[in-house]
Write an enzyme that holds these catalytic residues in place. Structure first.
Site, short mmCIF file in Angstrom:
data_model
loop_
_atom_site.label_atom_id
_atom_site.label_comp_id
_atom_site.label_asym_id
_atom_site.label_seq_id
_atom_site.Cartn_x
_atom_site.Cartn_y
_atom_site.Cartn_z
N HIS A 130 0.93 -1.25 0.05
CA HIS A 130 0.04 0.00 0.00
C HIS A 130 0.66 1.16 0.03
O HIS A 130 0.27 2.31 -0.38
CB HIS A 130 -1.09 -0.03 1.30
CG HIS A 130 -0.34 0.16 2.49
ND1 HIS A 130 -0.41 -0.87 3.31
CD2 HIS A 130 -0.20 1.41 3.09
CE1 HIS A 130 0.51 -0.32 4.48
NE2 HIS A 130 0.35 1.01 4.38
N ASP A 161 -0.47 -7.57 1.27
CA ASP A 161 0.33 -6.19 1.26
C ASP A 161 1.77 -6.25 1.38
O ASP A 161 2.21 -6.19 2.70
CB ASP A 161 -0.44 -5.50 2.75
CG ASP A 161 -0.06 -4.15 2.56
OD1 ASP A 161 0.63 -3.48 1.55
OD2 ASP A 161 -0.36 -3.34 3.82
N SER A 182 4.31 1.96 8.52
CA SER A 182 4.01 0.97 7.40
C SER A 182 5.22 0.47 6.71
O SER A 182 6.11 1.17 5.97
CB SER A 182 3.04 1.70 6.31
OG SER A 182 1.67 1.52 6.47
#
Ligand SMILES: *[C@@H]1O[C@H](CO)[C@@H](O)[C@H](O)[C@H]1NC(C)=O
Ligand SMILES: *[C@@H]1O[C@H](CO)[C@@H](O)[C@H](O)[C@H]1NC(C)=O
Length: 263
Positions: A65, A113, A207
């Site tokens: 992402h 992801d 992230s």
């Protein structure tokens, strides 16, 4: 779903109003995590930052992402950093030449992801820049395991990003906790981490960073849930190990090991 990437304005933080919870992390000892990568992601409209980690001198793993945004034009990887805004001799800034997003990555539920970035040139391996091993297909990390996650993301939900690398120790949870919060939780490809009592959590800007258990990368910071700070969902690396190996072979026939540093 709450994605943990950080929106930046020319890599400077935008102000963000929040309730002021502390995310319970501490400064990492300088260069104690030489595999950590900082990703600057440029799209046509915005800049973002994420974490990542070096698994080969020419390969960095991160969360899909982070780079799957529309109009992503450039990804630059910074290795060997402690203070990401400092002028550090140890830093190596290398553009990513290509990146391979998992073909079944789904933005809707953040399944699969994971992204593998190929660096334009090999990183120089030294005491500040090193690779980390990843979990093998049969290495499953389960409930109760203690792991560390590190990043340059927010240190509280007031929106202060850390200049120096921060780390936090988290516990792998019973997967039922994540399943109760979201029907999108997938046992085989995700790890449920953190709990409501420890008051510790990865946060925006983290992230793509690694969940390190017993010196191996087992997870990738993926997403959280909007109403709660805990738990967090990590991509389960062991599930993707065969895919990662396959992509690395596409990088070139020659295996490029992370030689032990010599300086
Ligand atoms: C993103 O970063 C680049 C390089 O630092 C800068 O030139 C550009 O203006 C930034 N874009 C935005 C939207 O802030
Ligand atoms: C997490 O990091 C701290 C300090 O770097 C270390 O003492 C601890 O053993 C680490 N925990 C795990 C599970 O690796």
């Amino acid at each position: 779903m709450l994605l943990l990437l950080l929106l930046t304005n020319a890599f400077v933080l935008l102000p963000w109003a929040g309730a002021g919870r502390i995310i319970g992390r501490r400064k990492a000892e300088a260069h104690s995590k030489p595999y950590m990568a900082y990703l600057e992601i440029q799209t046509v409209s915005q800049n973002y930052s994420c974490g990542g980690f070096l698994i080969r001198p020419d390969a960095v793993l991160s969360a899909a992402h982070c780079v799957a945004m529309k109009g992503t034009v450039r990804v630059t990887v910074i290795l060997g950093a402690h203070n990401i805004r400092g002028r550090e001799q140890s830093q190596q800034k290398i553009p990513a030449g290509r990146w391979f997003i998992h073909p079944e990555y789904s933005h809707k539920d953040e399944e699969n992801d994971i992204v593998l970035l190929k660096l334009k040139k090999k990183a120089r391996i030294n005491k500040n820049v090193q690779c980390i091993s990843i979990a093998k297909e049969n290495e499953h990390v389960g409930e109760g395991a203690l792991c560390n996650v590190s990043g340059w993301g927010w240190t509280s939900d007031k929106g202060n990003a850390a200049n120096v690398l921060m780390e936090v120790e988290l516990e792998v949870q019973n997967e039922e906790i994540c399943e109760q919060i979201s029907t999108d939780y997938q046992r085989q490809s995700m790890i449920c981490v953190g709990d409501a009592y420890s008051k510790k959590s990865p946060y925006k800007g983290d992230s793509g960073g690694p969940l390190v258990c017993n010196k191996k990368a087992h997870g990738i910071v993926s997403h959280g849930y909007p109403e709660v700070l805990f738990p967090e969902v990590f991509t389960r690396i062991s599930h993707f190990e065969p895919w990662i190996r396959k992509q690395l072979r596409r990088f070139g026939r020659k295996v490029i090991p992370c030689f032990p540093f010599s300086d």
